[in-house]
Motif scaffolding. Sequence first.
Motif, short mmCIF file in Angstrom:
data_model
loop_
_atom_site.label_atom_id
_atom_site.label_comp_id
_atom_site.label_asym_id
_atom_site.label_seq_id
_atom_site.Cartn_x
_atom_site.Cartn_y
_atom_site.Cartn_z
N SER A 67 0.86 -1.19 0.00
CA SER A 67 0.00 0.00 0.00
C SER A 67 0.89 1.23 0.00
CB SER A 67 -0.92 0.01 1.23
OG SER A 67 -0.14 0.07 2.42
N ARG A 68 0.28 2.38 -0.18
CA ARG A 68 1.06 3.61 -0.15
C ARG A 68 0.22 4.75 0.39
NH1 ARG A 68 3.29 4.30 -5.94
NH2 ARG A 68 4.28 6.15 -5.02
N ASP A 69 0.90 5.67 1.03
CA ASP A 69 0.31 6.91 1.52
C ASP A 69 1.02 8.03 0.78
OD1 ASP A 69 -0.42 9.21 2.86
OD2 ASP A 69 -0.41 8.26 4.83
N ASN A 70 0.38 8.54 -0.26
CA ASN A 70 1.05 9.54 -1.09
C ASN A 70 1.20 10.88 -0.37
OD1 ASN A 70 1.56 7.83 -3.22
ND2 ASN A 70 -0.29 8.38 -4.35
N ALA A 71 0.40 11.12 0.64
CA ALA A 71 0.58 12.34 1.43
C ALA A 71 1.90 12.30 2.19
CB ALA A 71 -0.58 12.51 2.38
N LYS A 72 2.32 11.09 2.52
CA LYS A 72 3.58 10.91 3.25
C LYS A 72 4.70 10.41 2.34
CE LYS A 72 1.32 9.81 7.64
NZ LYS A 72 1.18 8.82 8.73
N ASN A 73 4.39 10.21 1.06
CA ASN A 73 5.38 9.68 0.12
C ASN A 73 6.02 8.41 0.67
OD1 ASN A 73 5.01 11.48 -1.94
ND2 ASN A 73 6.86 12.66 -1.57
N THR A 74 5.19 7.52 1.15
CA THR A 74 5.68 6.29 1.76
C THR A 74 4.90 5.10 1.22
OG1 THR A 74 6.31 7.46 3.78
CG2 THR A 74 6.10 5.07 3.93
N VAL A 75 5.63 4.04 0.94
CA VAL A 75 5.04 2.78 0.51
C VAL A 75 5.26 1.75 1.61
CG1 VAL A 75 5.14 0.93 -1.20
CG2 VAL A 75 5.38 3.31 -1.92
N TYR A 76 4.26 0.92 1.84
CA TYR A 76 4.33 -0.06 2.92
C TYR A 76 4.22 -1.47 2.37
CZ TYR A 76 3.12 4.11 5.58
OH TYR A 76 3.11 5.38 6.11
N LEU A 77 4.80 -2.40 3.09
CA LEU A 77 4.62 -3.82 2.80
C LEU A 77 4.24 -4.49 4.11
CD1 LEU A 77 4.76 -6.01 0.58
CD2 LEU A 77 7.06 -6.54 1.44
N GLN A 78 2.96 -4.78 4.27
CA GLN A 78 2.49 -5.49 5.46
C GLN A 78 2.67 -6.98 5.22
OE1 GLN A 78 1.22 -4.27 8.47
NE2 GLN A 78 1.33 -6.42 9.09
#
Length: 125
Positions: A67-78
């Motif tokens: 997933s990604r949070d474009n407001a934080k410019n961060t991509v996650y891998l759960q």
Amino acid sequence: VQLQASGGGLVQAGGSLRLSCATSNGKTAMGWFRQAPGVEREFVAAISASSVHTAYADSVKGRFTISRDNAKNTVYLQMNSLKASDTAVYSCAARLEMSWRSSNYYVTPNQYRYWGQGTQVTVSS
């Protein structure tokens, strides 16, 4: 594009971890790859810049979520239901692209120009 991966660690089999990849440019398709000792780099998951499209390796489908949070410019891998075979160095990669091609396009490391440093994930059995 600069990438900074974090979140690795030691976890027991069946446990969970969440990896993060901070990027300096959100207009990117992003991928996660992993590499275990003596093994070629392996595709794990990818996500489009808009988050609409995702792709997963068969080995992680149903257990991992990108997933990604474009407001934080961060991509996650759960990563859930971790197995010993998930042990590897995980790296995030970026491709300057707002569109999405076929999912198979993003499984190849050569399609990504920018790479972050890896983060070690160790799953004990």
